[in-house]
Design a protein around this motif. Structure first.
Motif, PDB file in Angstrom:
ATOM      1  N   SER A  57       0.962  -1.339  -0.021  1.00  8.08           N
ATOM      2  CA  SER A  57      -0.080   0.005   0.073  1.00  8.08           C
ATOM      3  C   SER A  57       0.887   1.266   0.063  1.00  8.08           C
ATOM      4  N   ARG A  58       2.002   1.184   0.666  1.00  6.56           N
ATOM      5  CA  ARG A  58       2.731   2.356   0.729  1.00  6.56           C
ATOM      6  C   ARG A  58       3.471   2.622  -0.419  1.00  6.56           C
ATOM      7  N   LEU A  59       4.045   1.518  -0.911  1.00  7.18           N
ATOM      8  CA  LEU A  59       4.809   1.883  -2.109  1.00  7.18           C
ATOM      9  C   LEU A  59       3.924   1.997  -3.206  1.00  7.18           C
ATOM     10  N   LEU A  60       2.536   1.674  -3.517  1.00 11.17           N
ATOM     11  CA  LEU A  60       1.815   2.128  -4.468  1.00 11.17           C
ATOM     12  C   LEU A  60       1.565   3.489  -4.388  1.00 11.17           C
ATOM     13  N   ASP A  61       1.262   4.166  -3.030  1.00  9.71           N
ATOM     14  CA  ASP A  61       1.108   5.367  -2.981  1.00  9.71           C
ATOM     15  C   ASP A  61       2.353   6.261  -3.492  1.00  9.71           C
ATOM     16  N   ASP A  62       3.446   5.590  -3.310  1.00 12.21           N
ATOM     17  CA  ASP A  62       4.635   6.304  -4.016  1.00 12.21           C
ATOM     18  C   ASP A  62       4.791   6.286  -5.587  1.00 12.21           C
ATOM     19  N   GLY A  63       4.027   5.494  -5.946  1.00 13.66           N
ATOM     20  CA  GLY A  63       3.910   5.684  -7.532  1.00 13.66           C
ATOM     21  C   GLY A  63       4.768   4.379  -8.179  1.00 13.66           C
ATOM     22  N   HIS A  64       5.101   3.323  -7.200  1.00 14.85           N
ATOM     23  CA  HIS A  64       5.624   2.061  -7.861  1.00 14.85           C
ATOM     24  C   HIS A  64       4.906   1.208  -8.120  1.00 14.85           C
ATOM     25  N   ASN A  65       5.422   0.151  -8.944  1.00 17.94           N
ATOM     26  CA  ASN A  65       4.670  -0.998  -9.379  1.00 17.94           C
ATOM     27  C   ASN A  65       5.121  -2.075  -8.391  1.00 17.94           C
ATOM     28  N   CYS A  66       4.000  -2.820  -7.975  1.00 19.61           N
ATOM     29  CA  CYS A  66       4.406  -3.727  -6.801  1.00 19.61           C
ATOM     30  C   CYS A  66       3.704  -5.136  -7.083  1.00 19.61           C
ATOM     31  N   ASP A  67       4.339  -6.160  -6.988  1.00 22.35           N
ATOM     32  CA  ASP A  67       4.047  -7.593  -7.004  1.00 22.35           C
ATOM     33  C   ASP A  67       4.261  -8.233  -5.599  1.00 22.35           C
ATOM     34  N   PHE A  68       3.093  -9.264  -5.112  1.00 19.71           N
ATOM     35  CA  PHE A  68       3.449  -9.666  -4.043  1.00 19.71           C
ATOM     36  C   PHE A  68       3.286 -11.118  -3.984  1.00 19.71           C
ATOM     37  N   VAL A  69       4.132 -12.114  -3.361  1.00 19.46           N
ATOM     38  CA  VAL A  69       3.799 -13.303  -3.353  1.00 19.46           C
ATOM     39  C   VAL A  69       4.395 -13.897  -1.719  1.00 19.46           C
ATOM     40  N   GLU A  70       3.535 -14.750  -1.212  1.00 20.81           N
ATOM     41  CA  GLU A  70       3.766 -15.323  -0.079  1.00 20.81           C
ATOM     42  C   GLU A  70       4.951 -16.324  -0.143  1.00 20.81           C
ATOM     43  N   SER A  71       5.000 -17.534  -0.938  1.00 18.97           N
ATOM     44  CA  SER A  71       6.007 -18.370  -1.004  1.00 18.97           C
ATOM     45  C   SER A  71       6.218 -18.870  -2.381  1.00 18.97           C
ATOM     46  N   PRO A  72       7.235 -18.178  -2.999  1.00 13.22           N
ATOM     47  CA  PRO A  72       7.120 -18.061  -4.603  1.00 13.22           C
ATOM     48  C   PRO A  72       7.565 -19.600  -5.055  1.00 13.22           C
ATOM     49  N   ASN A  73       7.020 -19.823  -6.208  1.00 16.05           N
ATOM     50  CA  ASN A  73       7.645 -20.953  -7.043  1.00 16.05           C
ATOM     51  C   ASN A  73       8.734 -20.228  -8.031  1.00 16.05           C
ATOM     52  N   ILE A  74       9.992 -20.713  -7.705  1.00 14.86           N
ATOM     53  CA  ILE A  74      11.044 -19.925  -8.543  1.00 14.86           C
ATOM     54  C   ILE A  74      10.842 -19.883  -9.796  1.00 14.86           C
ATOM     55  N   ASP A  75      10.246 -21.127 -10.490  1.00 19.24           N
ATOM     56  CA  ASP A  75      10.152 -21.102 -11.788  1.00 19.24           C
ATOM     57  C   ASP A  75       9.004 -20.110 -12.352  1.00 19.24           C
ATOM     58  N   ASN A  76       8.405 -19.621 -11.677  1.00 19.08           N
ATOM     59  CA  ASN A  76       7.341 -18.584 -11.937  1.00 19.08           C
ATOM     60  C   ASN A  76       7.553 -17.145 -11.989  1.00 19.08           C
ATOM     61  N   LEU A  77       9.020 -16.867 -11.323  1.00 22.76           N
ATOM     62  CA  LEU A  77       9.545 -15.528 -11.241  1.00 22.76           C
ATOM     63  C   LEU A  77      10.216 -15.247 -12.563  1.00 22.76           C
ATOM     64  N   THR A  78       9.500 -14.819 -13.706  1.00 22.13           N
ATOM     65  CA  THR A  78      10.290 -14.499 -15.005  1.00 22.13           C
ATOM     66  C   THR A  78      10.167 -12.976 -14.948  1.00 22.13           C
ATOM     67  N   LYS A  79       9.487 -12.179 -14.217  1.00 24.01           N
ATOM     68  CA  LYS A  79       9.733 -10.615 -14.381  1.00 24.01           C
ATOM     69  C   LYS A  79      11.101  -9.956 -14.023  1.00 24.01           C
ATOM     70  N   ASP A  80      11.572  -8.823 -14.594  1.00 25.54           N
ATOM     71  CA  ASP A  80      12.462  -8.237 -13.923  1.00 25.54           C
ATOM     72  C   ASP A  80      12.204  -7.272 -12.962  1.00 25.54           C
ATOM     73  N   TYR A  81      13.046  -6.985 -11.715  1.00 24.56           N
ATOM     74  CA  TYR A  81      12.686  -6.476 -10.860  1.00 24.56           C
ATOM     75  C   TYR A  81      13.770  -5.305 -10.451  1.00 24.56           C
ATOM     76  N   ASP A  82      13.591  -3.966  -9.980  1.00 25.06           N
ATOM     77  CA  ASP A  82      14.587  -3.186  -9.529  1.00 25.06           C
ATOM     78  C   ASP A  82      14.966  -3.472  -7.986  1.00 25.06           C
ATOM     79  N   ILE A  83      13.747  -3.593  -7.423  1.00 30.58           N
ATOM     80  CA  ILE A  83      14.058  -3.998  -5.977  1.00 30.58           C
ATOM     81  C   ILE A  83      13.169  -5.094  -5.442  1.00 30.58           C
ATOM     82  N   ILE A  84      13.663  -6.196  -4.606  1.00 31.19           N
ATOM     83  CA  ILE A  84      13.217  -7.117  -3.938  1.00 31.19           C
ATOM     84  C   ILE A  84      13.228  -7.108  -2.430  1.00 31.19           C
ATOM     85  N   LEU A  85      12.126  -7.131  -2.077  1.00 30.30           N
ATOM     86  CA  LEU A  85      12.029  -7.270  -0.432  1.00 30.30           C
ATOM     87  C   LEU A  85      11.799  -8.616  -0.180  1.00 30.30           C
TER      88      LEU A  85
END
Length: 294
Positions: free
Chosen positions: A18-46
């Motif tokens: 919510s905070r990062l969206l308010d700051d104008g960023h694009n956010c994706d959220f996953v609880e427990s990722p399937n590594i094979d499904n992580l195909t996008k590029d990201y500037d920041i990973i939390l």
């Protein structure tokens, strides 16, 4: 920025999104990722280190070009030390203040941007200096010093090599500028790199020699300076023909040639090489403010 949040605590993740969206960023959220499904590029990973250590390591290696910040519940080799060794940039302890997380994000983004810019500038300098042969020439580490040369770019290369050797910042000042006195007198703890010393009148040369007495200064002159009281380095290239990056005016060309070669040729021969009369050469000196060496 494109930001991926990998966090099993859904309430915390929602607050961050919510905070990062308010700051104008694009956010994706996953609880427990399937590594094979992580195909996008990201500037920041939390990345939450509550995930299995092997999965954290795989994600960090997969996104080695991204800025990875760890969300940790406690500090240990497994949650902090090992992931940072793998390539994560930093960590933040839960619970954390949202402003502190955002501060870290912007801090590391700026650091990454500066590193890229620095690398680009270094590659540009190496490209520019690649054809400049200064082999065997090293500037002394005593200041102030003067480089007498017929090649400005060679002097530039020598000065950059010295600044890297001493790990000092350089400040560039053209003495043909109306603002040079103010710039030279400003508080600065690095190397003052002063070009166009030859363009100054005798009184101005005497003035700047007094000003730089206690400063780490390098001056560059395209003519011989007999009265310079400090260290001098003579670097002349017999095969060097000085070119500008843009088309020069006739007056600029004449001034450059006169300053470069008046110590080598008498006026009669110099005017002949320039294709003008000796009287015209005298008039050019007067118009362009070129002092003749006695």
């Amino acid at each position: 920025m494109n930001i991926l949040i990998i966090e099993s605590e859904i309430y915390l993740a929602q607050k961050v999104v919510s905070r990062l969206l308010d700051d104008g960023h694009n956010c994706d959220f996953v609880e427990s990722p399937n590594i094979d499904n992580l195909t996008k590029d990201y500037d920041i990973i939390l990345l939450s280190t509550s995930l299995p250590a092997s999965l954290c390591k795989t994600i960090i290696r997969r996104y080695n070009d991204s800025i990875i910040l760890l969300l940790v519940s406690y500090i240990s080799d497994e949650t902090v030390t090992d992931p940072i060794k793998e390539g994560a940039k930093d960590y933040i302890m839960k619970p954390f203040i949202m402003d502190e997380l955002v501060r870290k994000i912007y801090h590391y983004r700026e650091c990454k941007s500066l590193r890229k810019e620095l690398q680009t500038l270094r590659e540009y300098l190496d490209f520019q200096f690649n054809s400049v042969d200064t082999a065997g020439s090293v500037l002394p580490t005593t200041f102030p010093l003067l480089i007498e040369t017929n090649s400005q770019i060679s002097a530039d290369k020598l000065a950059f090599e010295l600044s890297r050797k001493l790990d000092l910042q350089m400040k560039f000042i053209s003495l043909s500028s109306d603002k040079w006195q103010k710039q030279v007198n400003e508080r600065f703890n690095g190397i003052l790199y002063l070009t166009d010393f030859h363009a100054l009148k005798k009184s101005s040369k005497e003035s700047i020699i007094r000003i730089i007495e206690e400063k780490k200064a390098i001056l560059v002159s395209l003519e011989n300076e007999e009265d310079f009281p400090y260290t001098k380095v003579d670097f002349h290239k017999d095969d060097e023909f000085m070119l500008s990056n843009s088309i020069m005016t006739i007056n600029d060309y004449v001034k450059m040639m006169v300053l470069s070669y008046q110590s080598k040729y008498p006026d009669t021969e110099l005017s002949k090489k320039l294709g003008i009369s000796r009287k015209s050469l005298w008039e050019k000196r007067k118009k362009l403010g070129i002092e003749k060496k006695k």
